[in-house]
Write a protein that holds these residues in place. Structure first.
Motif, mmCIF file in Angstrom:
data_model
loop_
_atom_site.group_PDB
_atom_site.id
_atom_site.type_symbol
_atom_site.label_atom_id
_atom_site.label_comp_id
_atom_site.label_asym_id
_atom_site.label_seq_id
_atom_site.Cartn_x
_atom_site.Cartn_y
_atom_site.Cartn_z
ATOM 1 N N VAL A 102 38.932 -13.820 -15.408
ATOM 2 C CA VAL A 102 39.750 -15.014 -16.125
ATOM 3 C C VAL A 102 39.114 -15.924 -16.703
ATOM 4 C CG1 VAL A 102 41.912 -16.169 -16.202
ATOM 5 C CG2 VAL A 102 42.054 -14.392 -14.796
ATOM 6 N N LEU A 103 39.087 -16.007 -18.100
ATOM 7 C CA LEU A 103 38.340 -17.247 -18.808
ATOM 8 C C LEU A 103 39.523 -18.178 -19.507
ATOM 9 C CD1 LEU A 103 35.618 -18.086 -19.889
ATOM 10 C CD2 LEU A 103 36.336 -16.696 -22.060
ATOM 11 N N PHE A 104 39.154 -19.368 -19.045
ATOM 12 C CA PHE A 104 39.952 -20.432 -19.621
ATOM 13 C C PHE A 104 39.120 -21.586 -20.252
ATOM 14 C CE2 PHE A 104 42.396 -24.498 -18.384
ATOM 15 C CZ PHE A 104 43.517 -24.079 -19.409
ATOM 16 N N ASP A 105 39.621 -21.912 -21.592
ATOM 17 C CA ASP A 105 38.952 -23.118 -22.343
ATOM 18 C C ASP A 105 39.404 -24.180 -22.506
ATOM 19 O OD1 ASP A 105 41.114 -22.270 -23.947
ATOM 20 O OD2 ASP A 105 40.092 -21.626 -25.764
ATOM 21 N N GLY A 106 40.676 -24.476 -21.319
ATOM 22 C CA GLY A 106 41.318 -25.641 -21.502
ATOM 23 C C GLY A 106 42.710 -25.552 -22.122
ATOM 24 N N LYS A 107 43.031 -24.365 -22.836
ATOM 25 C CA LYS A 107 44.268 -24.258 -23.703
ATOM 26 C C LYS A 107 44.695 -22.779 -23.303
ATOM 27 C CE LYS A 107 46.235 -24.204 -28.390
ATOM 28 N NZ LYS A 107 45.768 -24.620 -29.752
ATOM 29 N N ASP A 108 43.801 -21.972 -23.600
ATOM 30 C CA ASP A 108 44.251 -20.477 -23.393
ATOM 31 C C ASP A 108 43.340 -19.849 -22.551
ATOM 32 O OD1 ASP A 108 45.937 -20.527 -25.821
ATOM 33 O OD2 ASP A 108 44.119 -20.528 -27.100
ATOM 34 N N PHE A 109 43.961 -18.595 -21.993
ATOM 35 C CA PHE A 109 43.293 -17.682 -21.146
ATOM 36 C C PHE A 109 42.974 -16.371 -21.727
ATOM 37 C CE2 PHE A 109 46.090 -20.145 -18.066
ATOM 38 C CZ PHE A 109 44.972 -20.415 -17.110
ATOM 39 N N THR A 110 41.735 -15.977 -21.529
ATOM 40 C CA THR A 110 41.458 -14.625 -21.908
ATOM 41 C C THR A 110 41.137 -13.883 -20.609
ATOM 42 O OG1 THR A 110 40.409 -15.792 -23.928
ATOM 43 C CG2 THR A 110 39.869 -13.404 -23.458
ATOM 44 N N TYR A 111 41.494 -12.500 -20.675
ATOM 45 C CA TYR A 111 41.485 -11.761 -19.552
ATOM 46 C C TYR A 111 40.474 -10.325 -19.896
ATOM 47 C CZ TYR A 111 45.770 -14.357 -18.444
ATOM 48 O OH TYR A 111 46.364 -15.161 -18.247
ATOM 49 N N PHE A 112 39.530 -10.120 -18.787
ATOM 50 C CA PHE A 112 38.777 -8.994 -19.279
ATOM 51 C C PHE A 112 38.941 -8.270 -17.903
ATOM 52 C CE2 PHE A 112 36.922 -13.094 -20.788
ATOM 53 C CZ PHE A 112 36.412 -12.746 -22.037
ATOM 54 N N SER A 113 39.387 -6.872 -18.185
ATOM 55 C CA SER A 113 39.601 -5.908 -17.244
ATOM 56 C C SER A 113 38.707 -4.696 -17.294
ATOM 57 C CB SER A 113 41.102 -5.886 -17.213
ATOM 58 O OG SER A 113 41.928 -6.820 -16.876
ATOM 59 N N ASP A 129 45.608 -20.805 -12.004
ATOM 60 C CA ASP A 129 45.679 -22.276 -11.394
ATOM 61 C C ASP A 129 44.538 -22.796 -11.289
ATOM 62 O OD1 ASP A 129 48.398 -21.898 -11.875
ATOM 63 O OD2 ASP A 129 48.728 -21.437 -9.772
ATOM 64 N N ALA A 130 43.512 -21.866 -10.493
ATOM 65 C CA ALA A 130 42.261 -22.409 -10.119
ATOM 66 C C ALA A 130 41.478 -22.871 -11.230
ATOM 67 C CB ALA A 130 41.423 -21.434 -9.337
ATOM 68 N N ALA A 131 41.505 -22.084 -12.261
ATOM 69 C CA ALA A 131 40.782 -22.385 -13.554
ATOM 70 C C ALA A 131 41.198 -23.396 -14.156
ATOM 71 C CB ALA A 131 40.875 -21.012 -14.689
ATOM 72 N N ARG A 132 42.519 -23.814 -14.246
ATOM 73 C CA ARG A 132 43.053 -25.181 -14.812
ATOM 74 C C ARG A 132 42.328 -26.245 -13.917
ATOM 75 N NH1 ARG A 132 47.929 -22.275 -14.631
ATOM 76 N NH2 ARG A 132 48.821 -21.586 -16.738
ATOM 77 N N ARG A 133 42.337 -26.240 -12.639
ATOM 78 C CA ARG A 133 42.117 -27.090 -11.485
ATOM 79 C C ARG A 133 40.618 -27.240 -11.900
ATOM 80 N NH1 ARG A 133 43.936 -28.818 -6.834
ATOM 81 N NH2 ARG A 133 46.146 -28.097 -7.582
ATOM 82 N N ILE A 134 39.694 -26.478 -12.014
ATOM 83 C CA ILE A 134 38.400 -26.548 -11.957
ATOM 84 C C ILE A 134 38.066 -27.253 -13.439
ATOM 85 C CG2 ILE A 134 36.280 -25.455 -12.165
ATOM 86 C CD1 ILE A 134 37.453 -23.379 -10.108
ATOM 87 N N ARG A 135 38.638 -26.750 -14.561
ATOM 88 C CA ARG A 135 38.104 -27.236 -15.790
ATOM 89 C C ARG A 135 38.562 -28.971 -15.719
ATOM 90 N NH1 ARG A 135 39.522 -28.756 -20.824
ATOM 91 N NH2 ARG A 135 37.945 -28.204 -22.468
ATOM 92 N N GLU A 136 39.524 -29.451 -14.890
ATOM 93 C CA GLU A 136 39.757 -30.654 -15.235
ATOM 94 C C GLU A 136 38.558 -31.451 -14.525
ATOM 95 O OE1 GLU A 136 43.155 -31.165 -12.623
ATOM 96 O OE2 GLU A 136 44.536 -30.556 -14.091
ATOM 97 N N LYS A 137 37.557 -30.875 -13.981
ATOM 98 C CA LYS A 137 36.138 -31.186 -13.299
ATOM 99 C C LYS A 137 35.069 -31.378 -14.204
ATOM 100 C CE LYS A 137 37.713 -29.649 -8.968
ATOM 101 N NZ LYS A 137 38.595 -30.862 -8.353
ATOM 102 N N GLY A 138 35.404 -30.866 -15.751
ATOM 103 C CA GLY A 138 34.428 -31.215 -16.486
ATOM 104 C C GLY A 138 33.847 -30.207 -17.517
ATOM 105 N N PRO A 139 33.679 -28.942 -16.687
ATOM 106 C CA PRO A 139 33.292 -27.721 -17.679
ATOM 107 C C PRO A 139 34.191 -27.332 -18.874
ATOM 108 C CG PRO A 139 34.185 -27.037 -15.678
ATOM 109 C CD PRO A 139 34.317 -28.187 -15.474
ATOM 110 N N ARG A 140 33.385 -26.986 -19.896
ATOM 111 C CA ARG A 140 34.339 -26.562 -21.105
ATOM 112 C C ARG A 140 34.807 -25.189 -20.768
ATOM 113 N NH1 ARG A 140 32.084 -26.108 -27.409
ATOM 114 N NH2 ARG A 140 34.019 -25.686 -28.192
ATOM 115 N N TYR A 141 34.073 -24.439 -20.248
ATOM 116 C CA TYR A 141 34.948 -23.060 -20.024
ATOM 117 C C TYR A 141 34.860 -22.610 -18.474
ATOM 118 C CZ TYR A 141 34.752 -22.013 -24.771
ATOM 119 O OH TYR A 141 34.903 -21.946 -26.252
ATOM 120 N N VAL A 142 35.664 -22.101 -17.839
ATOM 121 C CA VAL A 142 35.724 -21.651 -16.456
ATOM 122 C C VAL A 142 36.185 -20.134 -16.583
ATOM 123 C CG1 VAL A 142 36.641 -21.789 -14.385
ATOM 124 C CG2 VAL A 142 36.745 -23.982 -15.596
ATOM 125 N N LEU A 143 35.196 -19.370 -16.057
ATOM 126 C CA LEU A 143 35.358 -17.851 -15.698
ATOM 127 C C LEU A 143 35.569 -17.643 -14.240
ATOM 128 C CD1 LEU A 143 35.155 -15.029 -17.034
ATOM 129 C CD2 LEU A 143 32.838 -15.067 -16.496
#
Length: 275
Positions: free
Chosen positions: A185-196, A157-171
């Motif tokens: 959690v990486l978000f590109d505005g459409k999909d999430f990618t998880y790195f564990s 949810d935070a990644a979605r909210r932060i991406r609305e502020k302008g960056p292309r990707y949020v990690l």
């Protein structure tokens, strides 16, 4: 050789900030340059003093590099004040770069404040829209998103909210969550990618945020896609944390050149000649 600029504060203890970034750039074989935003007196136990540079001097460092050497990627770290953030954003608007990694440094591991509260709005309004990738930890993501980030769903949810502020990707980095596994959690505005990966138990993690973002920045300069850069940077982080240095009486630094020492057949905690 790829050219990478870090805009951040100086850590006299050598484990974070400009010093960590330059060591990381060396580990990835890119040419590192610096625009120093503040000089700090600090060690593994904490930050004793901060002396911010005049914003005009920060901007002039950036301009001097851009006018002559040029850059392939830029990262920001500790920016400290509203005026410095504005000067950095204006300089990067005059000299646009394709790859800007914003590490929104706010608080040190020792809990020292590294970003003035009134500067957060300027960071969001003027710098985040320029970012290719922004890399907040849980505390920083909570501030930027406007709600507590306490679990994986909150991170999304935070990644979605932060991406609305302008960056292309949020990690959003999950290292501060409890458990034996660390997930980013990486978000590109459409999909999430998880790195564990497994948590590495050590107190010696000073400068991990700076090092991680510097590694991502170097890899972007080298032509990696964002998802590939994050995956490779995480592998690097596993090595430098595994071989972290037990220096000082607080949070010791990661071992930025551990991969090179290992390749040369040397003990990463002993170092020595490897050329």
């Amino acid at each position: 050789m790829r050219r990478v600029l870090t805009i951040a504060g100086s850590d006299s203890g050598g484990g974070a900030g400009i010093q960590a970034d330059l060591k990381t750039f060396c580990a990835f074989g890119v040419y590192g340059m610096t625009a120093i935003t503040a000089v700090t007196a600090q060690n593994t136990k904490g930050v004793d003093a901060i002396f911010p540079l005049p914003p005009s001097m920060v901007a002039r460092q950036i301009e001097s590099i851009m006018e002559d050497i040029g850059v392939d990627a830029v990262k920001t770290g500790m920016l400290f004040s509203e005026d410095i953030i504005r000067a950095v954003a204006q300089a990067l608007c005059r000299w646009p770069v394709e790859y800007l990694v914003v590490d929104p440094v706010m608080v040190a591991k020792s809990k020292a404040v590294l970003l003035e509260e009134r500067a957060i709005r300027t960071l969001v309004q003027e710098l985040l829209p320029l970012a290719h990738v922004v890399t907040p930890n849980l505390e920083e993501a909570s501030v930027l998103a406007g709600f507590p980030v306490q679990n994986l769903r909150d991170m999304e949810d935070a990644a979605r909210r932060i991406r609305e502020k302008g960056p292309r990707y949020v990690l959003v980095k999950g290292g501060h969550l409890p458990g034996n596994e660390v997930t980013d959690v990486l978000f590109d505005g459409k999909d999430f990618t998880y790195f564990s990966g497994p948590r590495i138990e050590t107190p010696n993690t000073h400068g991990t945020g700076c090092t991680y973002s510097a590694a991502i920045c170097a890899l972007l300069a080298l032509g990696y896609a964002v998802e590939e850069a994050v995956a490779e940077a995480r592998r690097y982080m596993e090595l430098v944390i595994t071989h972290a240095l037990p220096l000082g009486g607080g949070f010791g630094p990661t071992n930025h050149l551990a991969p090179l020492f290992l390749r040369a057949g040397l003990d990463p905690q002993e170092g020595g000649r490897c050329w």
